[in-house]
Design a protein around this motif. Sequence first.
Motif, mmCIF file in Angstrom:
data_model
loop_
_atom_site.group_PDB
_atom_site.id
_atom_site.type_symbol
_atom_site.label_atom_id
_atom_site.label_comp_id
_atom_site.label_asym_id
_atom_site.label_seq_id
_atom_site.Cartn_x
_atom_site.Cartn_y
_atom_site.Cartn_z
ATOM 1 N N PHE A 34 44.778 -12.979 -11.707
ATOM 2 C CA PHE A 34 44.184 -13.364 -12.974
ATOM 3 C C PHE A 34 42.974 -12.472 -13.220
ATOM 4 O O PHE A 34 42.105 -12.346 -12.345
ATOM 5 C CB PHE A 34 43.751 -14.835 -12.954
ATOM 6 N N ALA A 35 42.908 -11.860 -14.377
ATOM 7 C CA ALA A 35 41.778 -10.979 -14.678
ATOM 8 C C ALA A 35 40.527 -11.817 -14.904
ATOM 9 O O ALA A 35 40.521 -12.743 -15.712
ATOM 10 C CB ALA A 35 42.092 -10.151 -15.911
ATOM 11 N N ALA A 36 39.472 -11.496 -14.184
ATOM 12 C CA ALA A 36 38.202 -12.197 -14.356
ATOM 13 C C ALA A 36 37.570 -11.763 -15.673
ATOM 14 O O ALA A 36 37.747 -10.618 -16.110
ATOM 15 C CB ALA A 36 37.274 -11.876 -13.194
ATOM 16 N N PRO A 37 36.851 -12.669 -16.332
ATOM 17 C CA PRO A 37 36.161 -12.275 -17.569
ATOM 18 C C PRO A 37 35.226 -11.090 -17.315
ATOM 19 O O PRO A 37 34.577 -11.011 -16.268
ATOM 20 C CB PRO A 37 35.377 -13.535 -17.943
ATOM 21 N N ARG A 38 35.167 -10.200 -18.264
ATOM 22 C CA ARG A 38 34.325 -9.010 -18.132
ATOM 23 C C ARG A 38 33.230 -9.027 -19.177
ATOM 24 O O ARG A 38 33.302 -9.714 -20.188
ATOM 25 C CB ARG A 38 35.174 -7.745 -18.298
ATOM 26 N N SER A 39 32.220 -8.235 -18.933
ATOM 27 C CA SER A 39 31.108 -8.068 -19.865
ATOM 28 C C SER A 39 31.125 -6.646 -20.405
ATOM 29 O O SER A 39 31.290 -5.679 -19.645
ATOM 30 C CB SER A 39 29.784 -8.356 -19.154
ATOM 31 N N HIS A 40 30.974 -6.524 -21.721
ATOM 32 C CA HIS A 40 30.957 -5.220 -22.386
ATOM 33 C C HIS A 40 29.595 -5.065 -23.060
ATOM 34 O O HIS A 40 29.247 -5.857 -23.937
ATOM 35 C CB HIS A 40 32.062 -5.125 -23.440
ATOM 36 N N THR A 41 28.834 -4.077 -22.677
ATOM 37 C CA THR A 41 27.489 -3.881 -23.223
ATOM 38 C C THR A 41 27.522 -2.838 -24.330
ATOM 39 O O THR A 41 28.121 -1.767 -24.186
ATOM 40 C CB THR A 41 26.514 -3.451 -22.119
ATOM 41 N N VAL A 42 26.883 -3.182 -25.442
ATOM 42 C CA VAL A 42 26.813 -2.282 -26.597
ATOM 43 C C VAL A 42 25.349 -2.013 -26.908
ATOM 44 O O VAL A 42 24.523 -2.936 -26.924
ATOM 45 C CB VAL A 42 27.508 -2.892 -27.828
ATOM 46 N N ARG A 43 25.036 -0.758 -27.191
ATOM 47 C CA ARG A 43 23.675 -0.373 -27.552
ATOM 48 C C ARG A 43 23.652 0.179 -28.970
ATOM 49 O O ARG A 43 24.678 0.637 -29.477
ATOM 50 C CB ARG A 43 23.135 0.656 -26.563
ATOM 51 N N PRO A 44 22.495 0.137 -29.648
ATOM 52 C CA PRO A 44 22.421 0.655 -31.015
ATOM 53 C C PRO A 44 22.994 2.063 -31.114
ATOM 54 O O PRO A 44 22.744 2.916 -30.256
ATOM 55 C CB PRO A 44 20.922 0.626 -31.312
ATOM 56 N N GLY A 45 23.782 2.266 -32.157
ATOM 57 C CA GLY A 45 24.458 3.539 -32.343
ATOM 58 C C GLY A 45 25.914 3.486 -31.935
ATOM 59 O O GLY A 45 26.734 4.280 -32.417
ATOM 60 N N ALA A 46 26.255 2.558 -31.032
ATOM 61 C CA ALA A 46 27.652 2.364 -30.648
ATOM 62 C C ALA A 46 28.269 1.272 -31.523
ATOM 63 O O ALA A 46 27.569 0.539 -32.226
ATOM 64 C CB ALA A 46 27.749 1.996 -29.170
ATOM 65 N N SER A 47 29.579 1.136 -31.465
ATOM 66 C CA SER A 47 30.301 0.201 -32.333
ATOM 67 C C SER A 47 30.502 -1.141 -31.643
ATOM 68 O O SER A 47 31.148 -1.221 -30.597
ATOM 69 C CB SER A 47 31.659 0.795 -32.711
ATOM 70 N N THR A 64 22.355 -5.171 -26.846
ATOM 71 C CA THR A 64 20.960 -4.981 -26.479
ATOM 72 C C THR A 64 20.094 -5.024 -27.736
ATOM 73 O O THR A 64 20.591 -5.092 -28.859
ATOM 74 C CB THR A 64 20.763 -3.643 -25.757
ATOM 75 N N ARG A 65 18.792 -4.986 -27.556
ATOM 76 C CA ARG A 65 17.879 -5.014 -28.696
ATOM 77 C C ARG A 65 18.043 -3.778 -29.566
ATOM 78 O O ARG A 65 18.353 -2.693 -29.080
ATOM 79 C CB ARG A 65 16.433 -5.097 -28.209
ATOM 80 N N GLY A 66 17.826 -3.985 -30.868
ATOM 81 C CA GLY A 66 17.940 -2.885 -31.807
ATOM 82 C C GLY A 66 18.699 -3.311 -33.042
ATOM 83 O O GLY A 66 19.114 -4.469 -33.166
ATOM 84 N N THR A 67 18.886 -2.400 -33.977
ATOM 85 C CA THR A 67 19.567 -2.688 -35.239
ATOM 86 C C THR A 67 20.940 -2.047 -35.254
ATOM 87 O O THR A 67 21.097 -0.867 -34.923
ATOM 88 C CB THR A 67 18.727 -2.179 -36.427
ATOM 89 N N TYR A 68 21.927 -2.845 -35.639
ATOM 90 C CA TYR A 68 23.318 -2.407 -35.719
ATOM 91 C C TYR A 68 23.745 -2.500 -37.178
ATOM 92 O O TYR A 68 23.691 -3.572 -37.769
ATOM 93 C CB TYR A 68 24.214 -3.295 -34.855
ATOM 94 N N ARG A 69 24.167 -1.388 -37.738
ATOM 95 C CA ARG A 69 24.534 -1.350 -39.153
ATOM 96 C C ARG A 69 26.047 -1.505 -39.303
ATOM 97 O O ARG A 69 26.785 -0.550 -39.532
ATOM 98 C CB ARG A 69 24.079 -0.028 -39.771
ATOM 99 N N GLU A 70 26.514 -2.759 -39.152
ATOM 100 C CA GLU A 70 27.942 -3.009 -39.288
ATOM 101 C C GLU A 70 28.218 -4.502 -39.417
ATOM 102 O O GLU A 70 27.357 -5.338 -39.131
ATOM 103 C CB GLU A 70 28.713 -2.448 -38.093
ATOM 104 N N SER A 71 29.422 -4.810 -39.848
ATOM 105 C CA SER A 71 29.955 -6.164 -39.827
ATOM 106 C C SER A 71 30.961 -6.263 -38.683
ATOM 107 O O SER A 71 31.540 -5.258 -38.268
ATOM 108 C CB SER A 71 30.639 -6.503 -41.147
ATOM 109 N N VAL A 72 31.169 -7.486 -38.195
ATOM 110 C CA VAL A 72 32.024 -7.678 -37.020
ATOM 111 C C VAL A 72 33.059 -8.758 -37.322
ATOM 112 O O VAL A 72 32.704 -9.859 -37.759
ATOM 113 C CB VAL A 72 31.196 -8.074 -35.783
ATOM 114 N N LEU A 73 34.318 -8.461 -37.052
ATOM 115 C CA LEU A 73 35.415 -9.398 -37.231
ATOM 116 C C LEU A 73 35.902 -9.855 -35.852
ATOM 117 O O LEU A 73 36.309 -9.037 -35.024
ATOM 118 C CB LEU A 73 36.555 -8.734 -38.000
#
Length: 361
Positions: A34-47, A64-73
């Motif tokens: 069974f695949a254990a839950p994973r964590s995916h880290t995103v930093r400003p500038g990435a999607s 992480t802290r910072g501003t992300y210019r996008e909407s998320v579905l």
Amino acid sequence: MTQRRNHLKTPYVLTTALTTALIAGLAAAPAPAFAAPRSHTVRPGASIQAAVDAASPGDTVVLTRGTYRESVLITKALTLRGAGPQTVLAPAQTRSRAVHSCAKAGNGICVTGTEGAALTGVSVRSLTLRGFRVNGLWASRTDRLSVRGVRAEENGVWGIAQQRSTRSSLRGNTVRENGDAGIFVANAVDAEGGATDTGGTVIADNRATGNRIGVTVRRVRNLSVRGNVVTGNCAGMFIVGDESRPAAGAMTVRDNTVDRNNAFCPATARLPVLQGSGIVLTGSEATVIRGNRIRDNAGTGPMSGGVVLFKSFVGAANTDNVVERNDVRGNSRADLVDGGGGTGNRFTGNDCSTSQPAGLC
């Protein structure tokens, strides 16, 4: 007798041997993976969307802290977690041709299931949604959605909103300066029909300020609105129903602070001028308003007052509601207003000074 005992013993020995072999075989077999839950880290500038798309159900996407210019579905069960108010989602500065439906609709985060399968177990927490054309967070056809520690501000319509959803937990959020309601929970915004059962949705410990309406619950049943601080809006809380069946209501509104909701909002096609409304019920049944502090809501509009029972604009009366043990003072037109024309409404044990008609205090 000896022969009989041997006859009975043989099947037992065989069964024991087979069982022992089976257990040994199972022990030797490899355990299922069974695949254990994973964590995916995103930093400003990435999607963020790329990380959400790559995640498996049960995973966590960490911003992480910072501003992300996008909407998320979000269309799968996962956790989207920021680092607090300093993690900010804001509208994209340029429009992409490949934009998804959430961004096209003008929303910040969308959590969506399907007509045949509600999306279960999504959690959104610890981030800011600012300046989206329509809604900060929009949820549709979800179950057990959790929204905590979210700051939804300066969005065009609703800060945090949902329809066709059950068993949600909207707790500890801040909603401010949104065009309509800070928090909005409804049966459906794209169809008419009777109130739906939310299965025990909880709206608790939120702070709503500077919105047209702090909290609106519309055409729903079976939920709790408790422990919220609602101040500085044009109206504090709206419990909204209509003539459809089942009627809206069967909910509890308790232990909230609803004070000084005295901003002025002009009339719209749906509502008259709003100013100085504490808790307003229109077309509601069997709702309990208990133990709230409702102070200094003052205005001259038709819905102004502390606790106001107002006949809905389609003619539905309030029936069998209970307004009890509230601290309701300093409100005008009056602390308690029963103008709905319904039956079975009870006002008991409230600490208040004025009422329309007289005698409710």
